[in-house]
Structures are given as C-alpha cells and as structure tokens.
Design a protein around this motif. Structure first.
Motif, short mmCIF file in Angstrom:
data_model
loop_
_atom_site.label_atom_id
_atom_site.label_comp_id
_atom_site.label_asym_id
_atom_site.label_seq_id
_atom_site.Cartn_x
_atom_site.Cartn_y
_atom_site.Cartn_z
N ASP A 783 0.76 -1.05 -0.07
CA ASP A 783 0.10 -0.01 0.06
C ASP A 783 0.94 1.11 0.04
O ASP A 783 0.34 2.40 -0.37
CB ASP A 783 -0.92 0.05 1.21
CG ASP A 783 -1.71 -1.08 1.13
OD1 ASP A 783 -2.48 -1.48 -0.07
OD2 ASP A 783 -2.25 -1.79 2.10
N VAL A 784 2.15 1.18 0.27
CA VAL A 784 2.98 2.44 0.40
C VAL A 784 3.19 2.64 -0.97
O VAL A 784 3.26 3.79 -1.44
CB VAL A 784 4.18 2.01 1.14
CG1 VAL A 784 5.32 3.28 1.01
CG2 VAL A 784 4.00 1.74 2.92
N ARG A 785 3.36 1.45 -1.95
CA ARG A 785 3.68 1.81 -3.21
C ARG A 785 2.61 2.26 -3.82
O ARG A 785 2.62 3.31 -4.62
CB ARG A 785 3.96 0.58 -3.95
CG ARG A 785 4.38 0.46 -5.34
CD ARG A 785 4.00 -0.84 -6.22
NE ARG A 785 2.91 -1.47 -5.92
CZ ARG A 785 1.52 -1.18 -6.27
NH1 ARG A 785 1.25 0.06 -7.21
NH2 ARG A 785 0.46 -1.81 -6.05
N ARG A 786 1.10 2.02 -3.63
CA ARG A 786 0.26 2.54 -4.09
C ARG A 786 0.01 3.96 -3.83
O ARG A 786 -0.26 4.77 -4.99
CB ARG A 786 -0.93 1.58 -3.37
CG ARG A 786 -2.09 1.17 -4.29
CD ARG A 786 -3.06 0.13 -3.61
NE ARG A 786 -2.79 -1.05 -4.30
CZ ARG A 786 -2.61 -2.26 -3.61
NH1 ARG A 786 -2.97 -2.10 -2.10
NH2 ARG A 786 -2.36 -3.54 -4.39
N SER A 787 0.40 4.22 -2.71
CA SER A 787 0.13 5.78 -2.28
C SER A 787 1.14 6.56 -2.96
O SER A 787 1.10 7.58 -3.55
CB SER A 787 0.55 6.04 -0.86
OG SER A 787 -0.49 5.07 -0.21
N PHE A 788 2.52 6.02 -2.91
CA PHE A 788 3.56 6.60 -3.86
C PHE A 788 3.04 6.75 -5.59
O PHE A 788 3.39 7.74 -5.93
CB PHE A 788 4.73 5.74 -3.92
CG PHE A 788 5.94 6.49 -4.81
CD1 PHE A 788 6.40 7.74 -4.35
CD2 PHE A 788 6.23 5.88 -5.98
CE1 PHE A 788 7.60 8.29 -5.18
CE2 PHE A 788 7.29 6.74 -6.65
CZ PHE A 788 7.79 7.85 -6.29
N PHE A 789 2.47 5.79 -5.94
CA PHE A 789 1.91 5.88 -7.41
C PHE A 789 0.97 6.89 -7.55
O PHE A 789 1.11 7.94 -8.41
CB PHE A 789 1.33 4.65 -7.61
CG PHE A 789 2.01 3.46 -8.49
CD1 PHE A 789 3.41 3.58 -8.08
CD2 PHE A 789 1.68 2.70 -9.33
CE1 PHE A 789 3.93 2.64 -8.72
CE2 PHE A 789 2.25 1.64 -9.68
CZ PHE A 789 3.72 1.61 -9.62
N PHE A 790 0.11 7.24 -6.39
CA PHE A 790 -0.68 8.36 -6.52
C PHE A 790 -0.11 9.57 -6.70
O PHE A 790 -0.26 10.54 -7.33
CB PHE A 790 -1.71 8.32 -5.26
CG PHE A 790 -2.75 9.39 -5.05
CD1 PHE A 790 -3.61 9.77 -6.16
CD2 PHE A 790 -2.77 10.12 -4.05
CE1 PHE A 790 -4.27 10.75 -6.10
CE2 PHE A 790 -3.77 10.98 -3.78
CZ PHE A 790 -4.40 11.46 -4.84
#
Length: 931
Positions: A783-790
């Motif tokens: 989810d950290v990667r998901r937020s970073f993508f955002f």
C-alpha cells in the motif's frame, strides 16, 4: 478523525503562510525625512514615456533591410541623448515595473495577493514629490500613484478598462488615444489661465503610459508585424509630443525626456518571470541636464547586443530599473522618493562635478535614513543583550562617513566624495537586508522542528491505527501527567520570552506550534518501543532495502520539480513494474497495455513547455480521438447485456459526446476568427461558457457503476479541457486517463498476487454501494507503493504539459474561447481550472483504487501526507530570496505547491468522492390522465 484533520489543516496552513513571513515580508519602512539636493536643478519639467511591454532588442535592433525600427528615437540616441539597458527584476509585471521606475524600490512580494494592481503598502514616489503631475494611460496603472499621493496634485486621465482587448483588431489605438489626449490637453491650456500657469511651474511631470505594445505582444507575439508596427507608431507619437512640448515652452531647453519600459516579453507573448527577454528594457534619456552621446572605440559587455544593433561606438550606460527614480528626481530637483533604493546613474547627467557630488550625497543620506529607521525598529523589539548590530555601519561609522564626504565636497575633491557615497549606499543596502532578515534563522528552525514532529506523529498514527505491527499498551497515568505539565511549562517559557520582546503575534504561532506536536509524539513512546522490537526481529537487509527504495522514490519526486525529465525516468521505471513483481505472468495483456501507456505518457514531460505556437489541428485530433474512444466504449457497453443498462443513461453519454464535438468545433472556429482579426465570436463565447457549466451536471446524471462513471468523468472533463487547449497538451488527459484505467485493473491483479483478497467483478462494481459493503483491511507494505503511485501521478498531472510554477509558461491564448478582454483573476481562474483537470482524473482513479482494493481512504491518505510532507521539508530549505529572480520565484512556488498539494489532495479526495458516488436523479416520464 475530524480533530486530526483539523489539526492537520491548521498545521499545514501555518507552515504554508510561514515562508511569506520568514522570507517575504514587506521591506518598506516609514518615518524618514525627505532629502533634496541643495543646488538648482537643470530641468524645470520632465516627460516620462513608458512603453509597456517593450523589449530592448525590439526597439534597438535594425529591420531586415537595415533601417531603424524607431527612426526618431534612433536619431536621439545617436545625436542628442544617452542610452542603455534598464535591468528589471522579477516579477516582470506592470505594477512592480512602474513602482520601480517611479518610486525607486522593487516590488514588495506581499503584493501578489492584490493582483499587482493596488498598493499593498503606502509608498512615496517622484509624482508625489513633484509640484504637479499629469498622467495619461491605463486604468490599471495610473490610479495607484494618484492614490498614494498626498494632496491633489497628481491628475490622471484613463480610458475604459474594456479597451484592453487581446482579440481586438489593433491595440495601437490605446497609444493613439494617449497621444491625442496630450495634444488636446496642451491646446486647451492656452485658453485656461489656471492650467497654463500650472504647466509653467517648476518640478512638473508629464507621464504617458503606452499600453498598446504590451497588448499587441500578448495577442500576436513580439515577433509579429503588429508589435513592430506599434513600435513605429509610438516612435511617431513621441516625436510629435516632444516637438509640440518644445514649441509650447518656446524651446527654453528646460525639458528632460525619458523613454523606457516597465518589462519586456518572451517570444511567446507572456511576462512575469526572469528570462532576459523579459528583464532587459530600453532606456533613452535626452533634453535638459542630460549627457550627449559619448563616442567610444570598445565596450566590454558579456552579451553581443552592441554588434547586433550596430551601436558599438556609442557608450551604452546600463542601469537597474530602480535607478531611474533618483535620476528623474535629480533632473527636476525634487526630494528623492523616501523608499527608493536606486543609485543615481551619474553618467546620464550633463552637469557640474559639484552638482553630481551633492546629488550623490543626497542619495546616500536618503538610503541611510531608511537604514536608521529599520535599525531602531529592530532594536526596540529585541532584548538588549541579544541584539547584534550591523557592524560596518555602527553609529560612529555613520558619522565618520558623513563627515568625510562633507569634507571632500568642501575641498572640491568630487570624485573621492562620489566613490565614498557609493560605498556608503552599498553598506546601507546591505544593512537594510541584514535587519530585514534578522529573525530568519530562528523562525526557520522553529518551523523545521514543527515539521519533523508532525511527520513523525503521522507515521506513528499510521503504524498504531492501521497496521498490526504494534499491540496496544495501557497508558501510565502518572507519567502522562508529568509529560503534560513539562510541555505546558516549556510553552509558557517560550511565550513569556516572546512577550518581553513585543514580537508580532505570528511569531507566537511559529514558536509554540512545535510544543503540542512534540507532546503528541512523546506520548506515543510505547508504540515506538514496540515497533523497534518488531522491526529488529525482521530481516535487517530487507528493512534497509525498503528504506533506500523509499528515499530514492521521494528524491525522484523532488528532482522532478527542477527537471521535468525525472518524471520520464520515473514513468519508464513504472513501465517495468509488472515485470519486476512477476505480475505480468497472470495478466499478460493488461501488463502490456500498462507498459505501452507508461512509455507514451513519458513523452509529455520531454516536450517544450513554452515558446510553442498554437497547434489547433492537434486539439481537433484530440477531440476526434475522444469521440472515437467513446464510440468503442458505448459499443462495448451495449454488448454487455446487463440488467442495469438503461436508455436514459445512454442519452447522457450522447449529450456528453455532443459537447465534446461542440468544443472541438468552437476551438477551431475561435482561433480562425482571431487569426483573421475578427475578434471572439459571441456565439462561440456563449457555447463555451454553457459547456463549462453543463459538463459537471451531465457527469452527475450518469450511472455510478465503476467504468461507466469514470468514462463519463473523462468525457465531461475533456470537453472543458479542449476549450482551454492550444496544442499537444489536449492529448495529455487522454493518455493519462488510459493509464489510470489500466492502473485500476492492475491493482486488482496485485491484490490477488499478494493473496490479499478475492477478485471482485469490476464491471458490476458500483461506487455508491462500495462504501457500505467494504470490509476495510489492515495496511500492507504494497500500500505504500500504491500511495507513492498516486503522488507520482499527481505530480505528473502537474508537470506533464508544463511548469505551473513559472508564471510565464501560461499562454493567454488558452482562454480565448472564453474571453479576450484582459481580466487577471478571470483568466487566472480558467488557467487554474485547466491545471486542475488532470488532477481530478488522477484523484477519481485513486478513489476507484481505494474502494476496489478495500482500503480506507484515511490510511492511504495518511501515507500520502507523509510523502508530501517529507518533500515539503526539502523545499522549505530550498526557498531562496537572493540570486536570479527566476530562482526565487521558482523556489517559492515549489514550496507552496508541495504544501498546498496536501491541502489540495484533501479537497481532491472529497471532490473525487462526490464525482464518483453522487447521482442526480432525473424525473422519469410518467403519464398523466386528463380528468
């Protein structure tokens, strides 16, 4: 959570406002006594021509056939007067430029909020010190000098604001209006005794503000025929006015003339930043008290302008823009404007060495006066044992300087007096800057401590509430009471300390903010201890690897603010994401499309931002492409024979497709009409505004099923975006949306890949019900990667088609479908809407990712908050208020952008929820029976 959100908003607003207090407070001081040269001045009156938006090279260079563009002015600088380049400062806007010319100080950054039109602070000017000033020109400029003047000796004559129309046939009529009014004014004075005697007084200023060149430059670019023709017309006008004034006064040789400009203009017709084409403006001075042309054999300048302009043999005298105010004051013998920081350019004066020395001395004393006021202000608000004065100008040093200069003048050692005056001026300016930035380090550290504390607290909240890394620890009552009292007493001590020094109220906020923030962090110490034991039991290599990847990712983001190509690198790395994580094995087609779209999107940050000509065929192509895609999508919707499809819903899509088609037509017809000098067609303007209003409404009428609602959002936003596009950027939202669409699908695959959930059927996923059904799960490292993508996509949405951080990359042509008459706030609003549209697309996609991956928006949002706060801390220390003005402007805007990114994401998050979950119910047709 509301308490937390409120605290977050408050903390960020304080951080955001702080830089304006720390770096950009108003430098002006009040309470000085006016200083005037004791010798009689060379001129009785001064005529100031300001050709708004005139570049130095446009005036001085020769046409292709070798003839001068402004023959009269060329003749003046070759035979009668002195010339040079006036170097302006950023922001290169009309208001700051005129303030520098007429009041002698550079723009106070606090004027930004006033739209550079009103006085943010009261100031003194050459006009105010004159006996009478008559001025003609634009309603944006003249009133501010009349308003700041004491008494009623500054008269203004303006045309209507509606005349400033970028789409008009020819803006040169604004200048012709000014020249005609001045002629009729002088003619009428012959039959008006009061006016005639006022005109014959000493210390008179006539100010002609010529806006035509600026308006033509915006509308047609500075290399256009219109801009160059306008220069010729101004040259003619100046010639007529000069000869008419000389005749009126019987050629008494007591009139001084100055022609200059407030700022230049880029090749693509904008100004505001620090490109040489914007900061180099012409200066030509002639008449009473002004030096004749000086012949020279060689001149040392870093640029090659002298050769290009064929002016190698005439001495070029460069000045800073604020130096023109003291020059005007000494020519007509009025006191130097109180807040002026300009240095008198002596080489322009054709007067005795005694007069020059006395004028220079007046200049030095006038700047020293400001220094003294500034020093006494600082001394009053600082405890005596903490006050460190500016050593080179202690009281004894000041007296020493003034005595020496006086002595030199009495002994007629004028050159020594002048050079000592220059030293004194430089020291006084340094001292002014020293006291102005006196509290900077102390405030900066306070804010930084608050920043670090806040970020730490958010990380602890994430770990405590949204992960299973820590177990709840019972709180120790006694310990927490001791903690509370110790922090409270620390706060009291700080407040008391500020109170003794009578600090401004804002200082209390900056210095006391870290206290509650760190109190909240220290209270969570058990969580930190718990976390430490947990992390130590993990694999050390993995933890360090994860940290390094995080740091690299954030640095790429920070870098992308300076070099847009960093986004390209990031997107190419994203393209390899399915391969690195083995995702492509389970979803080959999706992975392939993802890679393809990442590569396509990576092209945009490499495109030139500014200096591009409008490319309307590309906008039309984008419109047609949108229609093509929507036809395919509609066909696939028709195919999926689900029970939820409704004819009413399809109607909404057809309306939206119709408005996209309409936008495409309006853009092409408007730009054709403007090209043929026919102005903005009223019908097009009405349609444009109607599309702007109706698009959001149509969007809310569409069904809330995942793909249908997202598709509807794209159509609505595209129809507005097309109207605001002038080139390749029209294709940007399409590619971005394609990538967002695949991202939603890829995140589903990622969830399965990590075994976090079963695959829901996306086609029948409904936003409205999603909120109620979803069982939120705990956070996972992915989810950290998901937020970073955002965050990365948000930054890409920002810098993808240009750098919003620089004022001059906005092309006024973008808003021509809506309005062509100059209106800074309306135009600014439309340009901000254009910038926001890609954001909305990314936010809506992120909303979809949240609900389909069963994550509470709160937990993802907190991760986003941490990422943007760490970035903001970088930019806080990169804020500059020295160096080239472009760097200063960029450094402020970077910090403001990242800070407002967080606040902006909160707003976007709410907007995305509204756009995805709300639906307006249309009344369905029901049959009525007549009674």
């Amino acid at each position: 959570i509301p308490v937390f959100v409120l605290a977050g908003l408050l903390v960020h607003c304080v951080f955001l406002v702080s830089i304006f207090d720390i770096y950009f407070s108003s430098p002006l001081v009040h309470g000085m006594t006016p200083q005037q040269t004791p010798l009689p001045p060379p001129a009785k009156r001064l005529v100031l021509f300001v050709a708004d938006g005139l570049r130095a090279d446009s005036l001085y260079e020769l046409d292709s056939n070798g003839t001068p563009r402004a023959p009269y002015l060329r003749g003046i600088l070759e035979n009668n007067g002195s010339w040079g380049i006036s170097h302006t400062r950023v922001p290169t806007e009309s208001r700051p430029g005129h303030v520098a010319l007429i009041a002698g100080f550079y723009e106070d950054v606090s004027a930004v909020a006033k739209g550079w039109k009103e006085n943010p602070v009261e100031f003194d000017s050459v006009f105010n010190q004159s006996k009478y000033t008559w001025s003609w020109g634009s309603p944006d400029i003249l009133p501010m000098f009349a308003k700041g003047a004491t008494g009623d000796h500054v008269y203004t004559f303006c045309y209507a604001a509606e005349s400033e129309d970028f789409g008009a046939e020819d803006a040169a009529k604004l200048d012709i209006w000014v020249f005609d009014r001045v002629k009729s004014f002088f003619n009428s004075s012959r039959s008006n005794q009061t006016l005639f005697s006022a005109l014959n007084e000493e210390k008179v200023v006539l100010f002609l503000h010529l806006l035509g060149i600026d308006t033509n430059g915006h509308a047609h670019r500075p290399n256009s025929r219109e801009y160059k023709e306008n220069i010729k017309q101004v040259d003619e006008g100046v010639k007529e006015i000069a000869s008419m004034i000389d005749n009126f006064y019987g050629n008494d040789g007591k009139t001084a003339f100055i022609l200059t400009s407030d700022h230049g203009m880029t090749d693509w017709g904008s100004h505001g930043a620090g490109h040489p084409s914007e900061t180099l403006t012409p200066l030509i001075v002639w008449g009473a008290g002004v030096n004749y042309p000086q012949k020279v054999t060689s001149q040392l300048f870093e640029d090659n302008f002298l050769q290009e302009w064929k002016l190698e043999n005439l001495k070029r005298l460069d000045v800073n823009q604020a130096d023109i105010a003291p020059l005007m004051a000494s020519l007509i013998g009025v006191p130097f404007p109180l807040n002026s920081v300009g240095t008198l350019p002596l080489e322009y004066l054709n007067s005795s060495a005694h007069f020059k020395a006395e004028s220079m001395f007046t200049n030095a004393v006038q700047i020293l006066e400001q220094f003294k006021v500034k020093m006494s202000q600082k001394k009053e608000t600082t405890l005596s044992f903490l006050f460190t004065p500016f050593k080179p100008l202690s009281d004894s040093e000041q007296i020493n300087f003034l005595k020496k200069i006086r002595l030199y003048i009495q002994q007629q050692k004028y050159d020594e007096a002048v050079s000592l005056c220059k030293t004194l001026i430089n020291l006084a300016l340094e001292g002014l800057s020293y006291y102005h930035t006196y509290d900077r380090l102390f405030l900066g550290l306070s804010i930084a401590v608050g920043f670090v504390g806040w970020t730490t607290y958010v990380i602890l909240v994430i770990i405590k509430a949204h992960t299973s890394l820590t177990k709840t620890v019972p709180t120790n009552k006694k310990k927490s009471t001791v903690l509370f009292y110790s922090f409270a007493s620390a706060g009291m001590i700080i407040a008391f300390f500020l109170l003794i020094q009578t600090c401004p109220w804002t200082y209390y906020i900056y210095c006391l903010l870290p206290v509650p923030v760190w109190y909240a962090v220290v209270r969570e110490i058990p969580v930190v201890q718990d976390l430490a034991t947990n992390v130590l039991s993990l694999h050390i290599g993995q933890s360090i690897g994860f940290l390094l990847v995080c740091i690299l990712a954030i640095e790429i983001l920070v870098f992308s603010f300076f070099y847009r190509s960093a986004l390209t690198v990031g997107l190419l790395l994203f393209a390899g994401w399915p391969v690195i994580t083995q995702l492509w094995i389970q979803a080959k087609t999706k992975a392939l499309i993802w890679t393809l779209l990442c590569v396509l999107l990576a092209i945009f940050p490499l495109m030139p931002v500014v200096g591009r000509d409008p490319n309307i065929p590309l906008v039309i192509a984008a419109g047609l492409l949108t229609l093509l895609i929507s036809c395919f999508s509609l066909a696939s919707l028709r195919k999926s024979e689900n029970n939820y499809r409704d004819n009413e819903d399809l109607k909404v899509y057809f309306y939206q497709m119709f408005s996209v088609a309409l936008s495409t037509y309006v853009v092409s017809s408007t730009h054709n009409s403007l090209k043929n000098k026919q102005g903005l067609p009223v019908m097009n303007q009405i349609i444009s505004w109607m599309i702007l209003v109706s698009s959001p409404v149509l969007l809310l009428l569409s069904p809330t099923f995942l793909f249908q609602r997202l598709f509807s959002i794209l159509l609505s936003l595209m129809s507005i975006y097309l109207l605001l596009s002038t080139g390749y950027e029209a294709l940007f939202p399409l590619v971005l949306f394609g990538l967002m669409f695949v991202w939603i699908n890829m995140e589903q695959e990622a969830l399965q890949h990590y075994g976090l959930s079963l695959k829901p059927k996306l086609a029948v996923f409904n936003f409205t019900y999603a909120m109620d059904i979803t069982q939120f799960r705990q956070l996972h490292l992915d989810d950290v990667r998901r937020s970073f993508f955002f965050v990365f996509f948000i930054v890409t949405a920002f810098f993808g088609t240009g750098n919003i951080a620089s004022i001059n990359s906005f092309d006024p042509a973008s808003v021509y479908c809506f309005l062509t008459v100059f209106s800074p706030f309306m135009m600014g609003g439309l340009l901000l809407l254009k910038v926001a549209i890609p954001f909305v697309l990314v936010s809506c996609a992120f909303e979809a990712v949240q609900v389909t991956t069963q994550l509470s928006s709160k937990s993802l949002f907190l991760i986003v908050l941490v990422i943007s706060d760490i970035m903001a801390l970088h930019f806080f220390f990169l804020v500059k208020d020295y160096g080239s003005w472009l760097d200063i402007g960029t450094s402020i805007s970077h910090y403001v952008l990242v800070m407002s990114l967080t606040i902006f994401m909160m707003v976007m998050n709410g907007l995305a929820q509204l756009l995805t979950t709300q639906r307006l119910g249309l009344p369905r047709k029901t049959k009525y029976h007549s009674i």
